[in-house]
Design a protein around this motif. Structure first.
Motif, PDB file in Angstrom:
ATOM      1  N   SER A  43       0.850  -1.201   0.000  1.00 43.37           N
ATOM      2  CA  SER A  43       0.000   0.000   0.000  1.00 43.37           C
ATOM      3  C   SER A  43       0.876   1.237   0.000  1.00 43.37           C
ATOM      4  CB  SER A  43      -0.881   0.039   1.257  1.00 43.37           C
ATOM      5  OG  SER A  43      -1.587   1.270   1.313  1.00 43.37           O
ATOM      6  N   ILE A  44       0.359   2.299  -0.583  1.00 44.11           N
ATOM      7  CA  ILE A  44       1.048   3.577  -0.497  1.00 44.11           C
ATOM      8  C   ILE A  44       1.170   3.994   0.977  1.00 44.11           C
ATOM      9  CG2 ILE A  44      -0.938   5.140  -0.710  1.00 44.11           C
ATOM     10  CD1 ILE A  44       2.386   5.403  -2.657  1.00 44.11           C
ATOM     11  N   ALA A  45       0.277   3.424   1.817  1.00 42.57           N
ATOM     12  CA  ALA A  45       0.359   3.688   3.263  1.00 42.57           C
ATOM     13  C   ALA A  45       1.629   3.097   3.882  1.00 42.57           C
ATOM     14  CB  ALA A  45      -0.871   3.122   3.976  1.00 42.57           C
ATOM     15  N   GLY A  46       2.310   2.232   3.138  1.00 40.29           N
ATOM     16  CA  GLY A  46       3.564   1.656   3.624  1.00 40.29           C
ATOM     17  C   GLY A  46       4.740   2.602   3.480  1.00 40.29           C
ATOM     18  N   ILE A  47       4.541   3.669   2.688  1.00 38.01           N
ATOM     19  CA  ILE A  47       5.620   4.653   2.548  1.00 38.01           C
ATOM     20  C   ILE A  47       5.156   6.066   2.884  1.00 38.01           C
ATOM     21  CG2 ILE A  47       6.968   3.337   0.871  1.00 38.01           C
ATOM     22  CD1 ILE A  47       5.812   5.164  -1.329  1.00 38.01           C
ATOM     23  N   ARG A  48       3.831   6.286   2.925  1.00 36.86           N
ATOM     24  CA  ARG A  48       3.313   7.615   3.253  1.00 36.86           C
ATOM     25  C   ARG A  48       2.216   7.449   4.298  1.00 36.86           C
ATOM     26  NH1 ARG A  48       0.825  12.442  -0.455  1.00 36.86           N
ATOM     27  NH2 ARG A  48       1.125  13.968   1.187  1.00 36.86           N
ATOM     28  N   ALA A  49       2.499   7.877   5.496  1.00 41.47           N
ATOM     29  CA  ALA A  49       1.615   7.581   6.638  1.00 41.47           C
ATOM     30  C   ALA A  49       0.380   8.460   6.651  1.00 41.47           C
ATOM     31  CB  ALA A  49       2.392   7.765   7.936  1.00 41.47           C
ATOM     32  N   ARG A  50      -0.644   7.966   7.338  1.00 36.93           N
ATOM     33  CA  ARG A  50      -1.809   8.781   7.694  1.00 36.93           C
ATOM     34  C   ARG A  50      -1.997   8.629   9.197  1.00 36.93           C
ATOM     35  NH1 ARG A  50      -5.318  10.174   3.322  1.00 36.93           N
ATOM     36  NH2 ARG A  50      -5.088   8.812   1.521  1.00 36.93           N
ATOM     37  N   PRO A  51      -2.430   9.682   9.892  1.00 36.13           N
ATOM     38  CA  PRO A  51      -2.679   9.541  11.330  1.00 36.13           C
ATOM     39  C   PRO A  51      -3.797   8.536  11.579  1.00 36.13           C
ATOM     40  CG  PRO A  51      -3.442  11.686  10.519  1.00 36.13           C
ATOM     41  CD  PRO A  51      -2.709  11.034   9.395  1.00 36.13           C
ATOM     42  N   LEU A  95      -3.715   5.324  11.295  1.00 34.47           N
ATOM     43  CA  LEU A  95      -3.564   4.041  10.596  1.00 34.47           C
ATOM     44  C   LEU A  95      -2.225   3.402  10.981  1.00 34.47           C
ATOM     45  CD1 LEU A  95      -4.978   4.653   6.982  1.00 34.47           C
ATOM     46  CD2 LEU A  95      -6.140   3.899   9.053  1.00 34.47           C
ATOM     47  N   ASN A  96      -1.880   3.551  12.263  1.00 32.32           N
ATOM     48  CA  ASN A  96      -0.566   3.143  12.766  1.00 32.32           C
ATOM     49  C   ASN A  96      -0.188   1.697  12.428  1.00 32.32           C
ATOM     50  OD1 ASN A  96      -2.492   2.179  14.755  1.00 32.32           O
ATOM     51  ND2 ASN A  96      -2.354   4.266  15.595  1.00 32.32           N
ATOM     52  N   ALA A  97      -1.052   0.735  12.812  1.00 30.51           N
ATOM     53  CA  ALA A  97      -0.723  -0.681  12.581  1.00 30.51           C
ATOM     54  C   ALA A  97      -0.756  -1.000  11.088  1.00 30.51           C
ATOM     55  CB  ALA A  97      -1.709  -1.584  13.319  1.00 30.51           C
ATOM     56  N   TYR A  98      -1.733  -0.434  10.390  1.00 28.84           N
ATOM     57  CA  TYR A  98      -1.853  -0.703   8.947  1.00 28.84           C
ATOM     58  C   TYR A  98      -0.598  -0.218   8.214  1.00 28.84           C
ATOM     59  CZ  TYR A  98      -3.867  -1.025   4.261  1.00 28.84           C
ATOM     60  OH  TYR A  98      -4.099  -1.346   2.946  1.00 28.84           O
ATOM     61  N   CYS A  99      -0.176   1.010   8.502  1.00 25.32           N
ATOM     62  CA  CYS A  99       1.035   1.543   7.855  1.00 25.32           C
ATOM     63  C   CYS A  99       2.250   0.673   8.185  1.00 25.32           C
ATOM     64  CB  CYS A  99       1.295   2.979   8.308  1.00 25.32           C
ATOM     65  SG  CYS A  99       0.089   4.169   7.701  1.00 25.32           S
ATOM     66  N   ALA A 100       2.346   0.257   9.451  1.00 26.69           N
ATOM     67  CA  ALA A 100       3.488  -0.585   9.855  1.00 26.69           C
ATOM     68  C   ALA A 100       3.459  -1.919   9.117  1.00 26.69           C
ATOM     69  CB  ALA A 100       3.453  -0.810  11.366  1.00 26.69           C
ATOM     70  N   SER A 101       2.273  -2.499   8.983  1.00 22.22           N
ATOM     71  CA  SER A 101       2.172  -3.808   8.321  1.00 22.22           C
ATOM     72  C   SER A 101       2.572  -3.704   6.849  1.00 22.22           C
ATOM     73  CB  SER A 101       0.747  -4.369   8.453  1.00 22.22           C
ATOM     74  OG  SER A 101      -0.169  -3.688   7.615  1.00 22.22           O
ATOM     75  N   LYS A 102       2.225  -2.603   6.202  1.00 18.85           N
ATOM     76  CA  LYS A 102       2.549  -2.455   4.786  1.00 18.85           C
ATOM     77  C   LYS A 102       4.012  -2.054   4.587  1.00 18.85           C
ATOM     78  CE  LYS A 102      -1.484  -3.622   3.163  1.00 18.85           C
ATOM     79  NZ  LYS A 102      -1.644  -4.860   2.365  1.00 18.85           N
ATOM     80  N   GLY A 103       4.551  -1.282   5.525  1.00 19.72           N
ATOM     81  CA  GLY A 103       5.983  -0.976   5.471  1.00 19.72           C
ATOM     82  C   GLY A 103       6.808  -2.254   5.591  1.00 19.72           C
ATOM     83  N   ALA A 104       6.368  -3.140   6.480  1.00 17.78           N
ATOM     84  CA  ALA A 104       7.060  -4.424   6.644  1.00 17.78           C
ATOM     85  C   ALA A 104       6.930  -5.266   5.380  1.00 17.78           C
ATOM     86  CB  ALA A 104       6.477  -5.174   7.841  1.00 17.78           C
ATOM     87  N   ALA A 105       5.763  -5.223   4.758  1.00 16.66           N
ATOM     88  CA  ALA A 105       5.562  -5.998   3.522  1.00 16.66           C
ATOM     89  C   ALA A 105       6.522  -5.522   2.430  1.00 16.66           C
ATOM     90  CB  ALA A 105       4.111  -5.856   3.053  1.00 16.66           C
TER      91      ALA A 105
END
Ligand code: NAD
Length: 254
Positions: free
Chosen positions: A141-149, A151-161
């Motif tokens: 997800s783009i959330a894996g490189i650009r965060a939104r307030p 969506l902490n766990a979601y962003c972390a999970s996609k960054g890890a992916a």
């Protein structure tokens, strides 16, 4: 067209949204496709809708070790090989502050969005190593490189992916196994309303305001947009592409 003629693919999350579009596109491009989903009826319906006979649907919880082993084994048994794995199954997160997020919510998001990639790789890679070829594509997800307030766990999970994609790309390159990811931007699927809290009207309103307006091209991404990118990365058209992360996001990541 038959870009994937002779190939065999597993697509997780194939009962809905992007996974469904990817699996159906691959089937129409000639691949044998296993449609895998937690909700098997949706996978059966999506597979049947292709109108081709080189597809099957399998119930699999991508967080469950034995389900994923069974998914790979049954695919290899039926189609005598495995060339492509698309990790598309995922869960969203409703906007939640870090202090309100429960341990259970954290675990579900990390398990479905990240641990699943470890499990499909664990069972698919030995087959691909024997074949000396393979292509793994993860829908991050783009959330894996650009965060939104919120969506902490979601962003972390996609960054890890995304980072797991790069680590596996290096590890598996000697075996001619390519590993890539796609970062969708906000997409027009059943998942999108679930990112927001509130009643259905608020979700609809919120979706437009927060997500659509955040895309420079001004529209939500369609599942078919993601399917076209997955088709390129999975196929021999991308035979020298590995460790790459393709943003299909209408410019959201800029
Ligand atoms: N919709 C978006 O705005 C958006 C944006 C960026 C990335 N993504 C990612 O794209 C992927 C596809 O999302 P979508 O929008 O098509 O969502 P969707 O909700 O339409 O489809 C997700 C599918 O995953 C399946 N699934 C969930 N948990 C599972 C499990 N444990 N085992 C097996 N299957 C499971 C669901 O049953 C469903 O069929 C997800 O990884 C998502 O995080 C979505």
């Amino acid at each position: 067209m038959t870009i994937l003629n002779g190939k065999t693919a597993i697509v997780t999350g194939a009962g809905s949204g992007m996974g469904k579009a990817i699996a159906q596109t691959f089937a129409h491009e000639g691949a044998n496709v296993t449609f895998a989903d937690l909700h098997v009826q949706s996978a059966i319906t999506a597979a049947s809708a292709t109108g081709v006979n080189h597809v099957q649907a399998i119930q699999a919880d991508v967080t469950n070790d034995s389900d994923v082993a069974n998914l790979v084994n049954q695919t290899v048994e039926v189609y005598h090989g495995l060339d492509i794995v698309i990790n598309c199954a995922g869960v969203p997160q409703s906007f939640t502050s870090i202090e309100e997020l429960t341990v259970e919510q954290w675990d579900v998001i990390m398990n479905v969005n990240t641990k699943s990639i470890f499990l499909t790789s664990k069972y698919a890679v030995p087959i691909m190593k024997q074949q000396k070829s393979g292509s793994i594509v993860t829908i991050a997800s783009i959330a894996g490189i650009r965060a939104r307030p919120g969506l902490n766990a979601y962003c972390a999970s996609k960054g890890a992916a995304i980072m797991l994609t790069k680590a596996l790309a290096l590890e598996l390159a000697p075996y001619q196994i390519r590993v890539n990811a796609i970062n969708p931007g906000p997409a027009d699927t059943p998942m999108i309303g679930k990112f927001l809290v509130g009643n259905e009207d608020q979700k609809e309103e919120g979706m437009k305001k927060i997500f659509q307006d955040s895309v420079p091209l001004g529209k939500l991404i369609q599942p078919e947009d993601i399917a076209q990118g997955a088709l390129y990365l999975a196929s021999d058209l991308a035979k020298m592409v590995t460790g790459e992360v393709l943003n299909i996001d209408g410019g959201r990541g800029i």
